[in-house]
Design an enzyme around this catalytic site. Structure first.
Site: not given
Ligand code: NAP
Length: 320
Positions: A238, A267, A286
């Site tokens: 993000r 955005e 995005h």
């Molecule tokens: P996820 O499986 O929920 O993984 C998020 C990871 O971030 C978890 O390991 C979490 O740790 C860690 N985390 C959360 N807050 C943190 C912090 N303050 N400091 C350090 N680590 C932290 O999510 P995901 O499915 O991989 O997706 C990740 C992000 O990618 C989404 O939230 C979204 O914003 C972004 N995204 C972008 C696109 C795009 O189109 N560009 C597409 C999909 C997703 P814990 O294990 O401790 O909970």
């Protein structure tokens, strides 16, 4: 009376049928623009279910209007566009679309890393402008990917999928996560690092954590100064996680070598955004999860969440 569902953007017909067979469905019929706020506020007044996108702000004001609302199904894994606590207080379920977009987003993240490191958009424009005079030794030289070090901020689903791609390129993988995952370290062959150490060691830094106010501008002037001069920052999470003013300065002064950005603080990005003027930045609108199959799966999962909740079953992917 059938329950009512409002969809904030035109979705493919096949996806909507499952809803219209069961519920009274109303949809904002434009595929390419955000539903105007006044229309959204009016439409949510008597609906039971809402399907929305990350471009729709679902805040306290909206929730106050939506007296019958039982479920908000966001078509995205990130849900920082929704006031989840306010929804929870009103007993409204919020769902997202985790898992189904993991591989597509990891692919795009690695593609952006490669495009930035090897200057693909810049090299392609150079050729099209007719500037390719001859082959020369140091022409359009980029950064080595194979065997380099990637530091991943976050170790969630997408990050794990990215590790597998990086391992295919013989990369050393280090990660920072708020909770250390020792089991994953052995399984994936990765090393844990504190954030500052990760920034100092990495050739590529990839950000893959959710946005929340606590991590606003996680990467700012101080963090960028820790990075290597030939390092590349990749943000497919993000926009608000990176201070764009500091990033512009770091790139313009050569404090870091390049950046690949799929997401921005604002955005769509204004066309006069300073980052768009730099040759060492690769910018995308995005499109992390944007493949036909993945986007269809995301829409279907949102629909299935709505069906479940409005038919009295548990949501498939609740966030609250
Ligand atoms: P996820 O499986 O929920 O993984 C998020 C990871 O971030 C978890 O390991 C979490 O740790 C860690 N985390 C959360 N807050 C943190 C912090 N303050 N400091 C350090 N680590 C932290 O999510 P995901 O499915 O991989 O997706 C990740 C992000 O990618 C989404 O939230 C979204 O914003 C972004 N995204 C972008 C696109 C795009 O189109 N560009 C597409 C999909 C997703 P814990 O294990 O401790 O909970």
């Amino acid at each position: 009376m059938k329950p009512k569902v409002y969809i904030t953007r035109k979705l493919p017909e096949g996806v909507v049928t499952k809803l219209s067979e069961r519920f009274e469905v109303n949809m904002y019929e434009d595929e390419n623009s955000v539903v105007p706020r006044d229309i959204l506020l009016k439409e949510v007044k008597d609906v039971d279910g809402l399907i929305c996108l990350l471009t729709d702000k679902i805040d306290q004001e909206l929730l106050e209007q939506a007296k019958n609302l039982k479920i908000i199904a966001n078509i995205a894994v990130g849900y920082n566009n929704i006031d989840v606590n306010a929804a929870a207080q009103k007993g409204i379920v919020v769902t997202n679309t985790p898992g189904v977009l993991t591989e597509a987003t990891a692919d795009l993240t690695f593609a952006l890393l490669m495009a930035t490191a090897r200057r693909l958009p810049e090299a392609s424009s150079y050729l099209r402008r007719g500037e390719w005079g001859t082959w020369s030794l140091m022409q359009m030289t980029g950064q080595e990917i194979y065997g380099s070090t990637i530091g991943i901020i976050g170790l969630g689903r997408i990050a794990e999928a990215l590790v597998k791609r990086a391992k295919g390129f013989n990369m050393r993988v280090i990660y920072y996560n708020r909770t250390r995952k020792t089991d994953k370290e052995a399984e994936l062959g990765i090393e844990y690092c504190e954030l500052n150490s990760l920034l100092q060691q990495s050739d590529f830094v990839s950000i893959l954590i959710p946005y929340s106010p606590e991590v606003h501008h996680l990467i700012g002037e101080k963090e960028l100064l820790l990075m290597k001069k030939d390092a590349i920052l990749i943000n497919t999470a993000r926009g608000g996680l990176v201070d764009e003013v500091a990033l512009y300065e770091a790139l313009a002064k050569g404090q870091i070598w390049g950046a690949g950005l799929d997401v921005f603080e604002e955005e769509p990005v204004p066309s006069d955004h300073p980052l768009l003027t730099l040759p060492n930045v690769v910018t995308l609108p995005h499109i992390g999860s944007s493949t036909v199959k993945t986007r269809m799966k995301m829409a279907s999962l949102a629909v299935d969440n709505i069906v479940n909740v409005l038919e009295g079953k548990s949501p498939l992917t609740p966030v609250n």
